[in-house]
Design a protein around this motif. Structure first.
Motif, mmCIF file in Angstrom:
data_model
loop_
_atom_site.group_PDB
_atom_site.id
_atom_site.type_symbol
_atom_site.label_atom_id
_atom_site.label_comp_id
_atom_site.label_asym_id
_atom_site.label_seq_id
_atom_site.Cartn_x
_atom_site.Cartn_y
_atom_site.Cartn_z
ATOM 1 N N LEU A 129 -13.037 -37.585 -12.341
ATOM 2 C CA LEU A 129 -13.435 -37.996 -13.687
ATOM 3 C C LEU A 129 -13.354 -36.788 -14.613
ATOM 4 C CD1 LEU A 129 -16.419 -40.351 -14.557
ATOM 5 C CD2 LEU A 129 -15.948 -38.341 -15.958
ATOM 6 N N VAL A 130 -12.806 -36.994 -15.803
ATOM 7 C CA VAL A 130 -12.771 -35.965 -16.836
ATOM 8 C C VAL A 130 -13.353 -36.554 -18.111
ATOM 9 C CG1 VAL A 130 -11.356 -34.436 -18.241
ATOM 10 C CG2 VAL A 130 -10.725 -34.848 -15.847
ATOM 11 N N PHE A 131 -14.355 -35.863 -18.670
ATOM 12 C CA PHE A 131 -14.999 -36.292 -19.910
ATOM 13 C C PHE A 131 -14.708 -35.264 -20.988
ATOM 14 C CE2 PHE A 131 -18.988 -36.265 -22.587
ATOM 15 C CZ PHE A 131 -18.661 -37.406 -23.313
ATOM 16 N N ILE A 132 -14.144 -35.709 -22.106
ATOM 17 C CA ILE A 132 -13.766 -34.817 -23.198
ATOM 18 C C ILE A 132 -14.641 -35.074 -24.408
ATOM 19 C CG2 ILE A 132 -11.904 -34.102 -24.744
ATOM 20 C CD1 ILE A 132 -9.909 -34.981 -22.605
ATOM 21 N N ASP A 133 -15.354 -34.037 -24.839
ATOM 22 C CA ASP A 133 -16.219 -34.133 -26.023
ATOM 23 C C ASP A 133 -16.292 -32.737 -26.646
ATOM 24 O OD1 ASP A 133 -17.963 -35.024 -27.957
ATOM 25 O OD2 ASP A 133 -19.732 -34.935 -26.664
ATOM 26 N N ALA A 134 -15.202 -32.328 -27.269
ATOM 27 C CA ALA A 134 -15.114 -30.956 -27.770
ATOM 28 C C ALA A 134 -14.374 -30.952 -29.107
ATOM 29 C CB ALA A 134 -14.422 -30.081 -26.728
ATOM 30 N N ASP A 135 -13.744 -29.823 -29.422
ATOM 31 C CA ASP A 135 -13.060 -29.666 -30.707
ATOM 32 C C ASP A 135 -11.847 -30.592 -30.781
ATOM 33 O OD1 ASP A 135 -12.378 -27.856 -28.576
ATOM 34 O OD2 ASP A 135 -10.852 -27.024 -29.909
ATOM 35 N N LYS A 136 -11.894 -31.516 -31.716
ATOM 36 C CA LYS A 136 -10.906 -32.596 -31.763
ATOM 37 C C LYS A 136 -9.471 -32.146 -32.040
ATOM 38 C CE LYS A 136 -14.286 -36.167 -32.821
ATOM 39 N NZ LYS A 136 -15.451 -35.271 -32.690
ATOM 40 N N PRO A 137 -9.232 -31.093 -32.829
ATOM 41 C CA PRO A 137 -7.834 -30.683 -33.025
ATOM 42 C C PRO A 137 -7.103 -30.363 -31.724
ATOM 43 C CG PRO A 137 -9.225 -29.655 -34.685
ATOM 44 C CD PRO A 137 -10.152 -30.318 -33.696
ATOM 45 N N ASN A 138 -7.861 -29.970 -30.691
ATOM 46 C CA ASN A 138 -7.241 -29.623 -29.409
ATOM 47 C C ASN A 138 -7.254 -30.775 -28.403
ATOM 48 O OD1 ASN A 138 -6.328 -26.853 -29.620
ATOM 49 N ND2 ASN A 138 -8.486 -26.300 -29.818
ATOM 50 N N PHE A 139 -7.686 -31.947 -28.821
ATOM 51 C CA PHE A 139 -7.729 -33.091 -27.906
ATOM 52 C C PHE A 139 -6.387 -33.361 -27.233
ATOM 53 C CE2 PHE A 139 -11.631 -36.010 -28.621
ATOM 54 C CZ PHE A 139 -12.474 -34.928 -28.464
ATOM 55 N N LYS A 141 -4.096 -31.346 -26.192
ATOM 56 C CA LYS A 141 -3.963 -30.404 -25.079
ATOM 57 C C LYS A 141 -4.905 -30.793 -23.938
ATOM 58 C CE LYS A 141 -2.927 -26.414 -28.030
ATOM 59 N NZ LYS A 141 -3.410 -25.065 -28.462
ATOM 60 N N TYR A 142 -6.133 -31.161 -24.307
ATOM 61 C CA TYR A 142 -7.113 -31.507 -23.286
ATOM 62 C C TYR A 142 -6.705 -32.764 -22.522
ATOM 63 C CZ TYR A 142 -10.043 -28.316 -26.060
ATOM 64 O OH TYR A 142 -10.539 -27.232 -26.759
ATOM 65 N N VAL A 143 -6.189 -33.750 -23.247
ATOM 66 C CA VAL A 143 -5.769 -35.000 -22.601
ATOM 67 C C VAL A 143 -4.607 -34.733 -21.655
ATOM 68 C CG1 VAL A 143 -4.721 -37.264 -22.984
ATOM 69 C CG2 VAL A 143 -6.626 -36.508 -24.425
ATOM 70 N N GLU A 144 -3.648 -33.938 -22.090
ATOM 71 C CA GLU A 144 -2.511 -33.599 -21.232
ATOM 72 C C GLU A 144 -2.978 -32.945 -19.943
ATOM 73 O OE1 GLU A 144 1.467 -30.712 -21.324
ATOM 74 O OE2 GLU A 144 0.186 -30.889 -23.096
ATOM 75 N N GLN A 145 -3.911 -32.012 -20.062
ATOM 76 C CA GLN A 145 -4.444 -31.340 -18.880
ATOM 77 C C GLN A 145 -5.271 -32.298 -18.025
ATOM 78 O OE1 GLN A 145 -3.902 -28.252 -17.637
ATOM 79 N NE2 GLN A 145 -2.374 -28.002 -19.267
ATOM 80 N N ALA A 146 -6.022 -33.178 -18.666
ATOM 81 C CA ALA A 146 -6.877 -34.111 -17.931
ATOM 82 C C ALA A 146 -6.046 -35.026 -17.036
ATOM 83 C CB ALA A 146 -7.706 -34.951 -18.905
ATOM 84 N N VAL A 147 -4.947 -35.529 -17.555
ATOM 85 C CA VAL A 147 -4.094 -36.407 -16.748
ATOM 86 C C VAL A 147 -3.544 -35.646 -15.543
ATOM 87 C CG1 VAL A 147 -2.003 -37.813 -16.740
ATOM 88 C CG2 VAL A 147 -3.521 -37.866 -18.727
ATOM 89 N N ARG A 148 -3.215 -34.393 -15.734
ATOM 90 C CA ARG A 148 -2.750 -33.556 -14.624
ATOM 91 C C ARG A 148 -3.843 -33.353 -13.580
ATOM 92 N NH1 ARG A 148 -3.434 -28.473 -13.153
ATOM 93 N NH2 ARG A 148 -4.555 -27.914 -15.058
#
Length: 210
Positions: A129-139, A141-148
């Motif tokens: 599980l990956v939960f993202i709740d951070a600086d939105k301009p970088n979402f 990048k975070y989503v790409e890494q999360a899928v990996r």
């Protein structure tokens, strides 16, 4: 939103009962100038963590520990939460919340640093599980890494995905809204993922890696 629909949303948000641990974590959030997840979002995180039987979880954006406590409460005693934040004061507050929740130290790993730098160092296909709740301009990048990072069957959860109801308004063109709108469509169209948008809180975008 109709008056009845708005009332139902408010009822659902207020239904979860929070204990003193979460209330104190919320107080620390406000003291630090951090917006914590809503009680409704917290309840969903606990349910998703429990339903997925996750053993390894990554949280991008620790806040003051409200979301981390909610995730831990849905996880098994053997599961480990890795939480990432660039602000050491946020991590300190999160650790305090985890301690007060009764979570053993070996169940949490707090990492100080920019998530864009930390996430690439984590292992491929190693997380449930990956939960993202951070600086939105970088979402993106975070989503790409999360899928990996996610295993097959792993769950991705993105907070504030409706951006205070601006994502659904085509006339709203500020940068954050555009980014979140693009992310929603990209995840929807990604053949590796099955996704749904939940109206809980300010929007939870949930996806499962096939």
């Amino acid at each position: 939103m109709s008056a009845d629909k708005s009332t139902s949303w408010s009822y659902a948000e207020d239904l979860p009962a929070e204990d003193d641990v979460l209330l104190r974590a919320r107080e620390r959030s406000f003291e630090l100038g951090v917006t914590p997840i809503s009680p409704g979002v917290g309840a969903v995180l606990t349910v998703l963590a429990a339903a997925s039987k996750a053993q390894t979880v990554v949280e991008v954006g620790s806040g003051a520990g409200v979301s981390g406590v909610c995730l831990l409460r849905g996880l098994s005693p053997q599961a480990v939460l890795t939480t990432i934040d660039v602000d050491v004061e946020h991590l300190k507050a999160a650790r305090e919340a985890f301690l007060e929740s009764g979570s053993p130290a070996n169940r949490t790993r707090t990492i100080s640093g920019r998530a864009a730098d930390v996430l690439p160092r984590l292992t491929d296909s190693a997380y449930d599980l990956v939960f993202i709740d951070a600086d939105k301009p970088n979402f993106p990048k975070y989503v790409e890494q999360a899928v990996r990072l996610l295993k097959s069957g792993g769950t991705l959860v993105i907070n504030d995905a409706l951006d205070k109801d601006r994502v659904s308004n085509p006339a709203a063109r500020d940068a954050t809204t555009v980014v979140l709108r693009q992310i929603g469509k990209a995840i929807r169209d990604d053949e590796r993922l099955a996704s749904a948008m939940l109206p809980t809180g300010d929007g939870l975008l949930v996806a499962v890696k096939k």
